[in-house]
Design a protein around this motif. Sequence first.
Motif, PDB file in Angstrom:
ATOM      1  N   GLU A 132       0.827  -1.208   0.000  1.00  0.00           N
ATOM      2  CA  GLU A 132       0.000   0.000   0.000  1.00  0.00           C
ATOM      3  C   GLU A 132       0.865   1.262   0.000  1.00  0.00           C
ATOM      4  O   GLU A 132       0.558   2.258   0.669  1.00  0.00           O
ATOM      5  N   ALA A 133       1.942   1.223  -0.763  1.00  0.00           N
ATOM      6  CA  ALA A 133       2.880   2.345  -0.784  1.00  0.00           C
ATOM      7  C   ALA A 133       2.278   3.589  -1.426  1.00  0.00           C
ATOM      8  O   ALA A 133       2.729   4.706  -1.162  1.00  0.00           O
ATOM      9  N   GLY A 134       1.260   3.417  -2.252  1.00  0.00           N
ATOM     10  CA  GLY A 134       0.633   4.566  -2.887  1.00  0.00           C
ATOM     11  C   GLY A 134      -0.157   5.429  -1.932  1.00  0.00           C
ATOM     12  O   GLY A 134      -0.400   6.607  -2.195  1.00  0.00           O
ATOM     13  N   THR A 135      -0.576   4.875  -0.801  1.00  0.00           N
ATOM     14  CA  THR A 135      -1.367   5.624   0.187  1.00  0.00           C
ATOM     15  C   THR A 135      -0.529   6.078   1.380  1.00  0.00           C
ATOM     16  O   THR A 135      -1.054   6.675   2.308  1.00  0.00           O
ATOM     17  N   THR A 136       0.753   5.804   1.352  1.00  0.00           N
ATOM     18  CA  THR A 136       1.626   6.090   2.490  1.00  0.00           C
ATOM     19  C   THR A 136       2.353   7.417   2.311  1.00  0.00           C
ATOM     20  O   THR A 136       3.049   7.603   1.308  1.00  0.00           O
ATOM     21  N   PRO A 137       2.225   8.363   3.252  1.00  0.00           N
ATOM     22  CA  PRO A 137       2.988   9.616   3.159  1.00  0.00           C
ATOM     23  C   PRO A 137       4.486   9.320   3.114  1.00  0.00           C
ATOM     24  O   PRO A 137       4.960   8.358   3.716  1.00  0.00           O
ATOM     25  N   PRO A 165      -2.222   9.392  -0.340  1.00  0.00           N
ATOM     26  CA  PRO A 165      -2.222   9.546   1.121  1.00  0.00           C
ATOM     27  C   PRO A 165      -3.341  10.479   1.586  1.00  0.00           C
ATOM     28  O   PRO A 165      -3.642  11.484   0.928  1.00  0.00           O
ATOM     29  N   VAL A 166      -3.959  10.135   2.704  1.00  0.00           N
ATOM     30  CA  VAL A 166      -5.010  10.965   3.284  1.00  0.00           C
ATOM     31  C   VAL A 166      -4.350  11.968   4.233  1.00  0.00           C
ATOM     32  O   VAL A 166      -3.898  11.607   5.321  1.00  0.00           O
ATOM     33  N   VAL A 167      -4.278  13.214   3.810  1.00  0.00           N
ATOM     34  CA  VAL A 167      -3.646  14.275   4.600  1.00  0.00           C
ATOM     35  C   VAL A 167      -4.669  15.388   4.785  1.00  0.00           C
ATOM     36  O   VAL A 167      -5.119  16.002   3.813  1.00  0.00           O
ATOM     37  N   LYS A 168      -5.042  15.676   6.015  1.00  0.00           N
ATOM     38  CA  LYS A 168      -6.090  16.652   6.302  1.00  0.00           C
ATOM     39  C   LYS A 168      -5.548  18.062   6.509  1.00  0.00           C
ATOM     40  O   LYS A 168      -6.272  19.036   6.355  1.00  0.00           O
ATOM     41  N   ASN A 169      -4.280  18.178   6.857  1.00  0.00           N
ATOM     42  CA  ASN A 169      -3.695  19.486   7.125  1.00  0.00           C
ATOM     43  C   ASN A 169      -3.346  20.195   5.810  1.00  0.00           C
ATOM     44  O   ASN A 169      -2.619  19.645   4.982  1.00  0.00           O
ATOM     45  N   THR A 174       0.200  21.458   1.040  1.00  0.00           N
ATOM     46  CA  THR A 174       0.936  22.450   0.253  1.00  0.00           C
ATOM     47  C   THR A 174       2.410  22.094   0.151  1.00  0.00           C
ATOM     48  O   THR A 174       3.050  22.322  -0.884  1.00  0.00           O
ATOM     49  N   LEU A 175       2.932  21.518   1.211  1.00  0.00           N
ATOM     50  CA  LEU A 175       4.352  21.146   1.232  1.00  0.00           C
ATOM     51  C   LEU A 175       4.631  19.820   0.531  1.00  0.00           C
ATOM     52  O   LEU A 175       5.777  19.392   0.470  1.00  0.00           O
TER      53      LEU A 175
END
Length: 219
Positions: A132-137, A165-169, A174-175
């Motif tokens: 699951e490397a595609g969903t991993t930050p 990756p699911v990133v809520k911030n 942006t980074l």
Amino acid sequence: LRIYSSDTERLEFPVPRKYEYEGVHDRRRRFVPEEMRRFALHWRIHGEVQGHSNPIAADCGEAYRALLREGASGPGFDEARAKYSDLRKKARAFELRTCNVLLTTNCSCRRAWVTEMLQQEGIELRQVIEDEAGTTPEPEALCPVTLARDAEHIVLVGDYRQLRPVVKNRDALTLGLGRSLFERLATLAEAGAEAEGDEKTEDLETDVAAHCVVASSAV
């Protein structure tokens, strides 16, 4: 050999403490399924896996039970805890030295004692496979990679086109934390292949993971 999180280990083999502090958030913790306990490190080192051979496990399990009997308020608590910690460390080292395959999450592989013990025992990780490397930050994906500095092969498995990756911030997005290491390397390879007019990457066209009904209806 499966290394679970410290939360799971404390849930199933809680160690008495003189001072208990409640966490800021009540984490959702799960027990290890009974059929998986024979692979779990913390079950093996306490001598709780029938038929498994670890020369230190029986003593470690007895030291743990003695620690529970003593309790945090007992006069011999410090001595009992020190004995248990020493035997637990030796039992863990035996398991790491004798296992062929080490299974863990990206975060759990960076538990402080894991890194320290791999170095002390001179254990080399020759191959790293991340599912699951595609969903991993990317920072999380680098945890096992940096742990295995002498790895001969590093394999990232996933599909960044399906789920990122699911990133809520918003600042993190942006980074660039919304893009996985897998996606970054794959797109670099695709761009390089396109510039050279060569096909260095290949998309798989056969779905062998999904249920046959789902796979047959996919467009």
